[in-house]
Scaffold this active site. Structure first.
Site: not given
Length: 283
Positions: A191, A243, A237, A53, A239-240, A138, A160, A106, A196, A48, A78
């Site tokens: 999440l 996960r 998302t 971005y 970076s691991k 979106s 979205q 977007h 957050r 995505d 987008k």
């Protein structure tokens, strides 16, 4: 593509239920290594993206270095300007492809001066020309969708939006409206309640359900977002690798939440309101 189940959009396009988001943690950052890991190691084949971005070129490099066949990856991007055509042509060049699978506007705020109807007509032209298989939106509210549908020859395939327990009070009517029109919801920020806003009213309910299902809190929230949106797509998302593999297992190994469990999380979320993105959605 990966072994994940797919969601069939109103135009027949099949979308892997879980998407790897290149916003949030990767916003305006080099995304190549993360995308390579997500695709090749975690087997997340739905990427995505967004012009906003500012990392589409690195996504394209990742796919090129991996030698990915175009048909083996699902690419969403987008529009980030008031010119969908110009934006898509730029994105195609940066991503190194001739066509994306799903192209979204977007935010409706891009077209507050020129109008959503005209923007949507351009989106329909781009689909007809084969530059994108499917078209959607979106961060659209009901009023934005109603304005678009007045002129639409093609109903948006997806909307979205931010979906987690702490925004459901504002999002429920929009989710139901989209369901009534055959527009699939793509959830981002699923999440957020534990990442957050930890320690809130949702946490103990999610933990209890996680224990009942033999799942992690994150897996429960991913399943909840999928189910509360009537079988929608979920974008997340990390970076691991570990996960991401855990997130995939939410859709391959963990059974669905019961109706009572879905409702218990929804009720807990109504006790607080926390929106992370796009404040206009609360209007």
């Amino acid at each position: 593509m990966s072994g994940l189940s797919t969601v069939k959009l109103n135009d027949g396009v099949q979308v892997p239920v879980l998407g790897y988001g290149t916003g949030t943690a990767l916003y305006q950052k080099e995304a190549k290594d993360s995308v390579k890991m997500a695709y090749s190691e975690a087997k997340m084949h739905h990427i995505d993206c967004a012009e906003f971005y500012a990392n589409e070129e690195s996504v394209g490099l990742a796919l090129k270095e991996l030698g990915v066949k175009r048909e083996d990856v699902f690419i969403t991007t987008k529009c980030g300007s008031d010119d969908p055509r110009k934006s898509l042509e730029k994105s195609l060049k940066l991503l190194g492809v001739d066509q994306v699978d799903l192209y979204l506007i977007h935010t409706p705020l891009l077209f507050k001066d020129t109008g959503l109807g005209k923007a949507w007509q351009t989106m329909e032209e781009l689909q007809k020309e084969g530059k994108t298989k499917s078209i959607g939106v979106s961060n659209y509210r009901i009023s934005d969708l109603e304005e678009t549908l007045k002129v639409a020859k093609v109903t948006p395939s997806a909307n979205q939006i931010e979906v987690h327990p702490y925004v459901l009070d504002k999002a429920q009517s929009l989710i139901d409206f989209c369901q009534s029109k055959g527009i699939h919801i793509e959830s981002y920020g699923p999440l957020s309640s534990i990442v957050r806003h930890p320690g809130g009213s949702v946490d103990p309910v999610v933990k209890k359900i996680a224990q009942e299902l033999g799942a992690t809190d994150g897996q429960v929230l991913l399943k909840w977002a999928h189910q509360i949106t009537h079988g929608g797509i979920v974008v997340t998302t990390s970076s691991k690798k570990e996960r991401l593999e855990e997130q995939i297992k939410a859709f391959t190994d963990i059974k669905d939440l019961s109706a009572e469990q879905v409702q218990a999380i929804a009720e807990a979320g109504k006790k607080e309101h926390h929106r992370v993105f796009m404040q206009h959605m609360d209007e």
